[in-house]
Design a protein around this motif. Sequence first.
Motif, mmCIF file in Angstrom:
data_model
loop_
_atom_site.group_PDB
_atom_site.id
_atom_site.type_symbol
_atom_site.label_atom_id
_atom_site.label_comp_id
_atom_site.label_asym_id
_atom_site.label_seq_id
_atom_site.Cartn_x
_atom_site.Cartn_y
_atom_site.Cartn_z
ATOM 1 N N GLN A 16 23.596 5.851 4.511
ATOM 2 C CA GLN A 16 22.767 6.535 5.481
ATOM 3 C C GLN A 16 21.337 6.688 4.980
ATOM 4 O O GLN A 16 21.071 6.713 3.786
ATOM 5 C CB GLN A 16 23.362 7.914 5.766
ATOM 6 C CG GLN A 16 23.445 8.809 4.531
ATOM 7 C CD GLN A 16 24.074 10.150 4.846
ATOM 8 O OE1 GLN A 16 24.400 10.412 5.983
ATOM 9 N NE2 GLN A 16 24.235 10.978 3.845
ATOM 10 N N ALA A 17 20.418 6.811 5.931
ATOM 11 C CA ALA A 17 19.007 6.962 5.598
ATOM 12 C C ALA A 17 18.745 8.348 5.043
ATOM 13 O O ALA A 17 19.106 9.350 5.650
ATOM 14 C CB ALA A 17 18.161 6.718 6.845
ATOM 15 N N THR A 18 18.137 8.414 3.883
ATOM 16 C CA THR A 18 17.877 9.703 3.254
ATOM 17 C C THR A 18 16.444 9.804 2.765
ATOM 18 O O THR A 18 16.072 10.824 2.198
ATOM 19 C CB THR A 18 18.824 9.910 2.050
ATOM 20 O OG1 THR A 18 18.677 8.818 1.153
ATOM 21 C CG2 THR A 18 20.281 9.990 2.514
ATOM 22 N N LEU A 19 15.656 8.775 2.967
ATOM 23 C CA LEU A 19 14.294 8.737 2.458
ATOM 24 C C LEU A 19 13.321 9.034 3.585
ATOM 25 O O LEU A 19 13.530 8.631 4.717
ATOM 26 C CB LEU A 19 14.012 7.356 1.860
ATOM 27 C CG LEU A 19 12.685 7.156 1.113
ATOM 28 C CD1 LEU A 19 12.663 7.984 -0.163
ATOM 29 C CD2 LEU A 19 12.501 5.683 0.772
ATOM 30 N N THR A 20 12.238 9.745 3.254
ATOM 31 C CA THR A 20 11.206 10.014 4.251
ATOM 32 C C THR A 20 10.185 8.888 4.236
ATOM 33 O O THR A 20 10.066 8.144 3.251
ATOM 34 C CB THR A 20 10.501 11.341 3.962
ATOM 35 O OG1 THR A 20 9.809 11.239 2.700
ATOM 36 C CG2 THR A 20 11.502 12.490 3.903
ATOM 37 N N VAL A 21 9.427 8.766 5.321
ATOM 38 C CA VAL A 21 8.386 7.744 5.401
ATOM 39 C C VAL A 21 7.354 7.962 4.304
ATOM 40 O O VAL A 21 6.922 7.023 3.631
ATOM 41 C CB VAL A 21 7.715 7.755 6.795
ATOM 42 C CG1 VAL A 21 6.525 6.802 6.821
ATOM 43 C CG2 VAL A 21 8.715 7.376 7.875
ATOM 44 N N GLY A 22 6.953 9.217 4.103
ATOM 45 C CA GLY A 22 5.979 9.526 3.057
ATOM 46 C C GLY A 22 6.483 9.159 1.678
ATOM 47 O O GLY A 22 5.741 8.623 0.853
ATOM 48 N N GLY A 23 7.767 9.442 1.413
ATOM 49 C CA GLY A 23 8.345 9.094 0.117
ATOM 50 C C GLY A 23 8.389 7.594 -0.100
ATOM 51 O O GLY A 23 8.122 7.105 -1.205
ATOM 52 N N GLY A 56 2.684 1.044 4.262
ATOM 53 C CA GLY A 56 2.751 0.784 2.824
ATOM 54 C C GLY A 56 1.923 -0.417 2.416
ATOM 55 O O GLY A 56 1.155 -0.365 1.454
ATOM 56 N N ILE A 57 2.062 -1.519 3.159
ATOM 57 C CA ILE A 57 1.303 -2.730 2.846
ATOM 58 C C ILE A 57 -0.179 -2.517 3.130
ATOM 59 O O ILE A 57 -1.042 -2.981 2.375
ATOM 60 C CB ILE A 57 1.849 -3.924 3.641
ATOM 61 C CG1 ILE A 57 3.284 -4.240 3.191
ATOM 62 C CG2 ILE A 57 0.961 -5.147 3.458
ATOM 63 C CD1 ILE A 57 3.965 -5.327 4.000
ATOM 64 N N GLY A 58 -0.504 -1.802 4.218
ATOM 65 C CA GLY A 58 -1.909 -1.507 4.508
ATOM 66 C C GLY A 58 -2.542 -0.656 3.415
ATOM 67 O O GLY A 58 -3.664 -0.921 2.979
ATOM 68 N N GLY A 59 -1.813 0.364 2.975
ATOM 69 C CA GLY A 59 -2.320 1.193 1.876
ATOM 70 C C GLY A 59 -2.462 0.397 0.595
ATOM 71 O O GLY A 59 -3.420 0.593 -0.168
ATOM 72 N N LEU A 103 3.274 2.303 -2.926
ATOM 73 C CA LEU A 103 1.934 2.306 -3.524
ATOM 74 C C LEU A 103 2.011 2.418 -5.042
ATOM 75 O O LEU A 103 1.216 1.805 -5.760
ATOM 76 C CB LEU A 103 1.103 3.457 -2.947
ATOM 77 C CG LEU A 103 0.755 3.356 -1.462
ATOM 78 C CD1 LEU A 103 -0.057 4.571 -1.025
ATOM 79 C CD2 LEU A 103 -0.036 2.083 -1.172
ATOM 80 N N LEU A 104 2.961 3.207 -5.525
ATOM 81 C CA LEU A 104 3.109 3.375 -6.974
ATOM 82 C C LEU A 104 3.430 2.060 -7.649
ATOM 83 O O LEU A 104 2.811 1.689 -8.655
ATOM 84 C CB LEU A 104 4.208 4.408 -7.264
ATOM 85 C CG LEU A 104 4.437 4.784 -8.728
ATOM 86 C CD1 LEU A 104 3.206 5.495 -9.293
ATOM 87 C CD2 LEU A 104 5.669 5.666 -8.879
ATOM 88 N N LEU A 105 4.384 1.322 -7.081
ATOM 89 C CA LEU A 105 4.748 0.047 -7.686
ATOM 90 C C LEU A 105 3.665 -0.995 -7.470
ATOM 91 O O LEU A 105 3.412 -1.832 -8.346
ATOM 92 C CB LEU A 105 6.081 -0.443 -7.115
ATOM 93 C CG LEU A 105 6.677 -1.646 -7.858
ATOM 94 C CD1 LEU A 105 7.015 -1.276 -9.294
ATOM 95 C CD2 LEU A 105 7.913 -2.158 -7.154
ATOM 96 N N GLY A 116 3.321 -11.686 -4.830
ATOM 97 C CA GLY A 116 3.673 -10.666 -3.847
ATOM 98 C C GLY A 116 5.142 -10.658 -3.489
ATOM 99 O O GLY A 116 5.619 -9.705 -2.857
ATOM 100 N N ILE A 117 5.888 -11.703 -3.873
ATOM 101 C CA ILE A 117 7.319 -11.753 -3.577
ATOM 102 C C ILE A 117 8.030 -10.559 -4.197
ATOM 103 O O ILE A 117 8.890 -9.926 -3.570
ATOM 104 C CB ILE A 117 7.925 -13.070 -4.083
ATOM 105 C CG1 ILE A 117 7.360 -14.260 -3.288
ATOM 106 C CG2 ILE A 117 9.444 -13.047 -3.980
ATOM 107 C CD1 ILE A 117 7.793 -15.610 -3.809
ATOM 108 N N ASP A 118 7.672 -10.230 -5.448
ATOM 109 C CA ASP A 118 8.299 -9.097 -6.134
ATOM 110 C C ASP A 118 8.124 -7.820 -5.323
ATOM 111 O O ASP A 118 9.076 -7.066 -5.091
ATOM 112 C CB ASP A 118 7.679 -8.908 -7.524
ATOM 113 C CG ASP A 118 7.712 -10.178 -8.357
ATOM 114 O OD1 ASP A 118 8.478 -11.089 -7.991
ATOM 115 O OD2 ASP A 118 7.000 -10.251 -9.360
ATOM 116 N N ASN A 119 6.884 -7.586 -4.920
ATOM 117 C CA ASN A 119 6.567 -6.376 -4.179
ATOM 118 C C ASN A 119 7.243 -6.367 -2.813
ATOM 119 O O ASN A 119 7.711 -5.323 -2.342
ATOM 120 C CB ASN A 119 5.049 -6.273 -4.013
ATOM 121 C CG ASN A 119 4.572 -4.836 -3.969
ATOM 122 O OD1 ASN A 119 5.354 -3.896 -4.064
ATOM 123 N ND2 ASN A 119 3.281 -4.643 -3.807
#
Length: 252
Positions: free
Chosen positions: A129-136, A58-61, A142-144, A32-35
């Motif tokens: 700066q932050a440019t990512l959404t929570v959903g993204g 993310g971890i819950g999903g 989850l993909l990784l 799990g270290i990688d993740n």
Amino acid sequence: MESFWAEHFSFITTAEGWVALVTLVAMEIVLGIDNLIFISILSNKLPEADRSRARRLGIGGALVMRLLLLATVAYIAELTQPLFTAFDQTFSWRDMILLAGGLFLVWKATKEIHHSVDPDDGKENMVGQATLTVGGAIFQILLLDLVFSVDSIITAVGMTDHLAIMYIAVIVAMAVMLFAADPLGRFIAANPSIVMLALGFLLMIGMTLIADAFQFHVPRGYVYAAMGFSTLVEVLNLLARRARRKKGEAGH
């Protein structure tokens, strides 16, 4: 009820069962270290108020996905069966999943390293700066995690045939990740030089997954030993910089 207990939890009464449980829990935590590194540096691209929530979601999903995958463990085990042959190399579905995950990690880490080195290219970066959404962020987590889940479940199948042990190991490992995600994320955010080190780790992990897909297995012990040594050197650098800064402040 007694038959259910005897079928799924009989390992509790044997030393071999406890050894298998402890070993598998330790393996899941290490894998799990990688993740966790990916989750920490990815979530740091979000606004600060959303980072902790994104990590928990993310971890819950990821936990739900791993538990669902364990329910299809017989099918997951069959992913190692040969699928096709190319250039005298046999590939299975597991190999293709590892290859896709490795290429994604290499692409992601390379892109972020470039943007961190050249922050004036007008594009997003892990330190800027932050440019990512929570959903993204959750989608990428989850993909990784799907890639790491398939690999860890196949490894677990080779270690034990008790499904209950696999479930317990996954739940414990994900709980450890949940508690460690915020402190690690804050540490990375507070020390920008750590970001480059973490991206280097992701690049190395991606290359390891690609090598595994082509049947060139790199023992994880070597990978984690290299990561541990690099982390130790960077921690010493951080301590040295902090000591020099305190000395300079005292001199004034």
